[in-house]
Motif scaffolding. Structure first.
Motif, mmCIF file in Angstrom:
data_model
loop_
_atom_site.group_PDB
_atom_site.id
_atom_site.type_symbol
_atom_site.label_atom_id
_atom_site.label_comp_id
_atom_site.label_asym_id
_atom_site.label_seq_id
_atom_site.Cartn_x
_atom_site.Cartn_y
_atom_site.Cartn_z
ATOM 1 N N VAL A 77 5.610 -11.490 21.543
ATOM 2 C CA VAL A 77 7.001 -11.876 21.328
ATOM 3 C C VAL A 77 7.038 -13.074 20.384
ATOM 4 C CG1 VAL A 77 9.195 -12.512 22.436
ATOM 5 C CG2 VAL A 77 7.500 -11.205 23.726
ATOM 6 N N TYR A 78 8.032 -13.083 19.520
ATOM 7 C CA TYR A 78 8.259 -14.207 18.608
ATOM 8 C C TYR A 78 9.622 -14.820 18.894
ATOM 9 C CZ TYR A 78 9.253 -16.965 14.496
ATOM 10 O OH TYR A 78 9.585 -18.008 13.674
ATOM 11 N N VAL A 79 9.708 -16.141 18.725
ATOM 12 C CA VAL A 79 10.988 -16.837 18.846
ATOM 13 C C VAL A 79 10.946 -18.096 17.991
ATOM 14 C CG1 VAL A 79 10.297 -18.205 20.892
ATOM 15 C CG2 VAL A 79 12.721 -17.710 20.473
ATOM 16 N N ALA A 80 12.109 -18.471 17.458
ATOM 17 C CA ALA A 80 12.251 -19.759 16.783
ATOM 18 C C ALA A 80 13.047 -20.667 17.713
ATOM 19 C CB ALA A 80 12.977 -19.601 15.451
ATOM 20 N N LEU A 81 12.503 -21.874 17.954
ATOM 21 C CA LEU A 81 13.166 -22.869 18.783
ATOM 22 C C LEU A 81 13.456 -24.083 17.920
ATOM 23 C CD1 LEU A 81 10.965 -22.672 22.003
ATOM 24 C CD2 LEU A 81 13.132 -21.511 21.531
ATOM 25 N N ILE A 82 14.722 -24.420 17.795
ATOM 26 C CA ILE A 82 15.145 -25.477 16.886
ATOM 27 C C ILE A 82 15.891 -26.533 17.695
ATOM 28 C CG2 ILE A 82 16.461 -25.996 14.797
ATOM 29 C CD1 ILE A 82 16.131 -22.910 14.151
ATOM 30 N N PHE A 83 15.464 -27.784 17.568
ATOM 31 C CA PHE A 83 16.087 -28.870 18.318
ATOM 32 C C PHE A 83 17.300 -29.427 17.582
ATOM 33 C CE2 PHE A 83 12.024 -28.558 20.306
ATOM 34 C CZ PHE A 83 12.243 -28.957 21.623
ATOM 35 N N ASN A 84 18.453 -29.409 18.282
ATOM 36 C CA ASN A 84 19.667 -30.118 17.852
ATOM 37 C C ASN A 84 20.176 -29.737 16.474
ATOM 38 O OD1 ASN A 84 19.635 -31.752 20.236
ATOM 39 N ND2 ASN A 84 18.004 -32.944 19.299
ATOM 40 N N ASP A 85 19.829 -28.579 15.965
ATOM 41 C CA ASP A 85 20.246 -28.279 14.603
ATOM 42 C C ASP A 85 20.662 -26.832 14.434
ATOM 43 O OD1 ASP A 85 20.818 -28.602 11.924
ATOM 44 O OD2 ASP A 85 18.754 -28.255 11.298
ATOM 45 N N GLU A 86 21.933 -26.587 14.598
ATOM 46 C CA GLU A 86 22.520 -25.308 14.229
ATOM 47 C C GLU A 86 23.942 -25.612 13.795
ATOM 48 O OE1 GLU A 86 23.578 -22.498 12.772
ATOM 49 O OE2 GLU A 86 21.647 -21.885 13.616
ATOM 50 N N PRO A 87 24.142 -25.776 12.467
ATOM 51 C CA PRO A 87 25.474 -26.148 11.966
ATOM 52 C C PRO A 87 26.598 -25.252 12.485
ATOM 53 C CG PRO A 87 23.851 -26.268 10.209
ATOM 54 C CD PRO A 87 23.153 -25.662 11.396
ATOM 55 N N ALA A 88 26.326 -23.964 12.647
ATOM 56 C CA ALA A 88 27.364 -23.039 13.122
ATOM 57 C C ALA A 88 27.842 -23.399 14.526
ATOM 58 C CB ALA A 88 26.838 -21.608 13.099
ATOM 59 N N TYR A 89 27.018 -24.095 15.297
ATOM 60 C CA TYR A 89 27.377 -24.421 16.676
ATOM 61 C C TYR A 89 28.344 -25.607 16.768
ATOM 62 C CZ TYR A 89 23.777 -21.240 18.494
ATOM 63 O OH TYR A 89 23.022 -20.137 18.820
#
Length: 172
Positions: A69-81
């Motif tokens: 399984v692959y996943v991207a985990l991004i801390f505190n950064d999703e402009p769309a949110y």
């Protein structure tokens, strides 16, 4: 049945990129066959994976040292949110879950659900108590996983030109 001792969660490295890209292509095709519009417009692409890995966002779940399984985990950064039709449960630090993709070799074995357990452990280990995720309205498998893992529906966000269902889980 997969023995828990054989499963490991780790950051992806550059030598993993070709396998990760193959898994994402399988997932793109699976979404197409399911009649979904998600991931059917050239995203994610190989450059997305390369960027994830180089920035330290890419993570893999391995079974017997094979990437499952692959996943991207991004801390505190999703402009769309920052703009949601609805409301997030929290306003503090968070981890964003993007690009969950399961290898065809491991499909149907409950590993995407298991991935979310590892994501929660990892998020807590970073002293962050919120996980946010979005998915297409027609991604029934992911919607079912999020419901089973206790994620709360928060509203809609617009990502990649389309509306997505947005969810959050607060880890206590």
């Amino acid at each position: 049945m997969i023995n828990k001792n054989e499963i490991h969660f780790r950051k992806a490295n550059t030598s993993d990129i070709s396998v990760i890209w193959e898994i994402i292509q399988q997932s793109i095709e699976r979404r197409r066959i399911d009649g979904s519009t998600q991931w059917q417009n050239g995203y994610p692409n190989l450059q997305t994976v390369e960027s994830d890995v180089s920035k330290g966002f890419g993570h893999v779940l391995t079974v017997d040292n094979k990437i499952a399984v692959y996943v991207a985990l991004i801390f505190n950064d999703e402009p769309a949110y920052s703009s949601i039709e609805g409301a997030w449960l929290t306003t503090g630090e968070f981890v964003v879950v993007h690009r969950v993709a399961v290898s065809e070799n491991f499909a149907g074995q409950g590993l995407a659900k298991k991935l979310f357990d590892y994501i929660e452990e990892y998020t807590k280990s970073q002293n962050v108590l919120s996980i946010k995720v979005d998915t297409n309205f027609d991604n029934l498998a992911m919607l079912k996983i999020l419901e089973s893992k206790g994620y709360s529906y928060c509203g809609e966000v617009v990502l990649a030109g389309g509306a997505r269902k947005a969810f959050e889980k607060v880890l206590m």
